[in-house]
Scaffold this motif. Structure first.
Motif, PDB file in Angstrom:
ATOM      1  N   ARG A  35      58.021  47.279 -56.729  1.00  0.00           N
ATOM      2  CA  ARG A  35      57.067  48.423 -56.817  1.00  0.00           C
ATOM      3  C   ARG A  35      56.626  48.273 -58.244  1.00  0.00           C
ATOM      4  O   ARG A  35      57.713  47.907 -59.268  1.00  0.00           O
ATOM      5  N   ILE A  36      55.651  48.369 -58.626  1.00  0.00           N
ATOM      6  CA  ILE A  36      54.934  48.390 -59.831  1.00  0.00           C
ATOM      7  C   ILE A  36      55.294  49.452 -60.687  1.00  0.00           C
ATOM      8  O   ILE A  36      55.035  50.568 -60.665  1.00  0.00           O
ATOM      9  N   PHE A  37      55.407  48.995 -62.021  1.00  0.00           N
ATOM     10  CA  PHE A  37      55.962  49.761 -63.050  1.00  0.00           C
ATOM     11  C   PHE A  37      55.065  49.760 -64.077  1.00  0.00           C
ATOM     12  O   PHE A  37      55.180  50.743 -65.247  1.00  0.00           O
ATOM     13  N   ALA A  38      54.607  48.658 -64.366  1.00  0.00           N
ATOM     14  CA  ALA A  38      53.667  48.501 -65.676  1.00  0.00           C
ATOM     15  C   ALA A  38      52.696  47.540 -65.199  1.00  0.00           C
ATOM     16  O   ALA A  38      52.955  46.575 -64.299  1.00  0.00           O
ATOM     17  N   GLU A  39      51.376  47.526 -65.797  1.00  0.00           N
ATOM     18  CA  GLU A  39      50.494  46.510 -65.908  1.00  0.00           C
ATOM     19  C   GLU A  39      49.850  46.141 -67.118  1.00  0.00           C
ATOM     20  O   GLU A  39      49.775  47.024 -67.839  1.00  0.00           O
ATOM     21  N   VAL A  40      49.443  45.037 -67.211  1.00  0.00           N
ATOM     22  CA  VAL A  40      48.770  44.711 -68.422  1.00  0.00           C
ATOM     23  C   VAL A  40      47.487  43.824 -68.021  1.00  0.00           C
ATOM     24  O   VAL A  40      47.693  43.000 -67.266  1.00  0.00           O
ATOM     25  N   PHE A  41      46.517  44.199 -68.586  1.00  0.00           N
ATOM     26  CA  PHE A  41      45.118  43.827 -68.315  1.00  0.00           C
ATOM     27  C   PHE A  41      43.801  43.758 -69.398  1.00  0.00           C
ATOM     28  O   PHE A  41      44.243  44.415 -70.250  1.00  0.00           O
ATOM     29  N   VAL A  46      39.218  44.859 -74.377  1.00  0.00           N
ATOM     30  CA  VAL A  46      40.680  45.333 -74.953  1.00  0.00           C
ATOM     31  C   VAL A  46      41.594  45.241 -74.033  1.00  0.00           C
ATOM     32  O   VAL A  46      41.560  45.580 -72.892  1.00  0.00           O
ATOM     33  N   ASP A  47      42.807  44.802 -74.559  1.00  0.00           N
ATOM     34  CA  ASP A  47      44.026  44.513 -73.868  1.00  0.00           C
ATOM     35  C   ASP A  47      44.795  45.823 -73.657  1.00  0.00           C
ATOM     36  O   ASP A  47      44.654  46.601 -74.595  1.00  0.00           O
ATOM     37  N   VAL A  48      45.034  46.354 -72.394  1.00  0.00           N
ATOM     38  CA  VAL A  48      45.629  47.551 -72.345  1.00  0.00           C
ATOM     39  C   VAL A  48      46.774  47.549 -71.334  1.00  0.00           C
ATOM     40  O   VAL A  48      46.933  46.461 -70.848  1.00  0.00           O
ATOM     41  N   ALA A  49      47.348  48.564 -71.530  1.00  0.00           N
ATOM     42  CA  ALA A  49      48.571  48.567 -70.549  1.00  0.00           C
ATOM     43  C   ALA A  49      48.548  50.082 -69.705  1.00  0.00           C
ATOM     44  O   ALA A  49      48.148  50.903 -70.222  1.00  0.00           O
ATOM     45  N   THR A  50      49.025  49.792 -68.434  1.00  0.00           N
ATOM     46  CA  THR A  50      49.057  51.078 -67.840  1.00  0.00           C
ATOM     47  C   THR A  50      50.541  51.146 -67.224  1.00  0.00           C
ATOM     48  O   THR A  50      51.034  50.253 -66.872  1.00  0.00           O
ATOM     49  N   LEU A  51      51.169  52.266 -67.428  1.00  0.00           N
ATOM     50  CA  LEU A  51      52.534  52.381 -67.444  1.00  0.00           C
ATOM     51  C   LEU A  51      52.790  53.912 -66.403  1.00  0.00           C
ATOM     52  O   LEU A  51      52.051  54.749 -66.461  1.00  0.00           O
ATOM     53  N   ARG A  52      53.666  53.544 -65.450  1.00  0.00           N
ATOM     54  CA  ARG A  52      54.014  54.801 -64.542  1.00  0.00           C
ATOM     55  C   ARG A  52      55.034  55.613 -65.266  1.00  0.00           C
ATOM     56  O   ARG A  52      55.606  55.465 -66.222  1.00  0.00           O
ATOM     57  N   MET A  86      46.749  52.715 -71.704  1.00  0.00           N
ATOM     58  CA  MET A  86      46.410  52.860 -73.232  1.00  0.00           C
ATOM     59  C   MET A  86      46.320  51.224 -73.883  1.00  0.00           C
ATOM     60  O   MET A  86      46.815  50.296 -73.268  1.00  0.00           O
ATOM     61  N   PRO A  87      45.409  51.465 -75.044  1.00  0.00           N
ATOM     62  CA  PRO A  87      45.427  49.961 -75.751  1.00  0.00           C
ATOM     63  C   PRO A  87      46.593  49.376 -76.369  1.00  0.00           C
ATOM     64  O   PRO A  87      47.287  50.103 -76.681  1.00  0.00           O
ATOM     65  N   LEU A  88      46.619  48.138 -76.054  1.00  0.00           N
ATOM     66  CA  LEU A  88      47.696  47.337 -77.020  1.00  0.00           C
ATOM     67  C   LEU A  88      47.367  46.972 -78.295  1.00  0.00           C
ATOM     68  O   LEU A  88      47.983  45.817 -78.740  1.00  0.00           O
TER      69      LEU A  88
END
Length: 126
Positions: A35-41, A46-52, A86-88
């Motif tokens: 199951r996905i808990f984090a994504e980076v793209f 802009v490099d961003v992360a999505t976090l659950r 959020m941006p990294l």
């Protein structure tokens, strides 16, 4: 951030959406797919992360960093309330980013059945 994610028991990289879109999944030995808990793209250059996270935590971080931490990008509406993007680039201090990453892992781990949580403990999660 990815190194921190991958140090967590059961975490592994996946690219389910696009080769440049990295997802970090949580998987126990008995699961076919994690199951996905984090994504980076990269989003608009802009490099961003999505976090659950829990819904209340999501709102708290959005209030702490208005316009920086936003509703989970590309998440279905039902799940968007449980994710922040959020941006990294330093807009969120490293300490909070690590805290949010830990919360994302814990949020997904808590959704697993107890026997799978016990498997993670066997992987070194004590």
């Amino acid at each position: 951030m990815l190194g921190h994610c991958l140090a967590m028991p059961g975490a592994y990289l996946d690219h389910p959406f696009h080769p440049e879109h990295t997802a970090v999944r949580l998987k126990t030995p008995s699961m076919d797919k994690g199951r996905i808990f984090a994504e980076v793209f990269t989003l608009r250059g802009v490099d961003v992360a999505t976090l659950r996270c829990e819904h209340d935590a999501a709102l708290t971080y959005r209030d702490m960093y208005p316009g920086v931490v936003v509703r989970g990008y590309h998440c279905p509406p039902a799940e968007a309330r449980y994710a922040n993007t959020m941006p990294l680039d330093g807009g969120v201090p490293d300490g909070h980013l690590i805290e949010m990453t830990d919360e994302a892992y814990d949020f997904i781990r808590a959704k697993l059945p107890r026997y799978r949580q016990a498997e993670l403990a066997g992987l070194g999660d004590g």
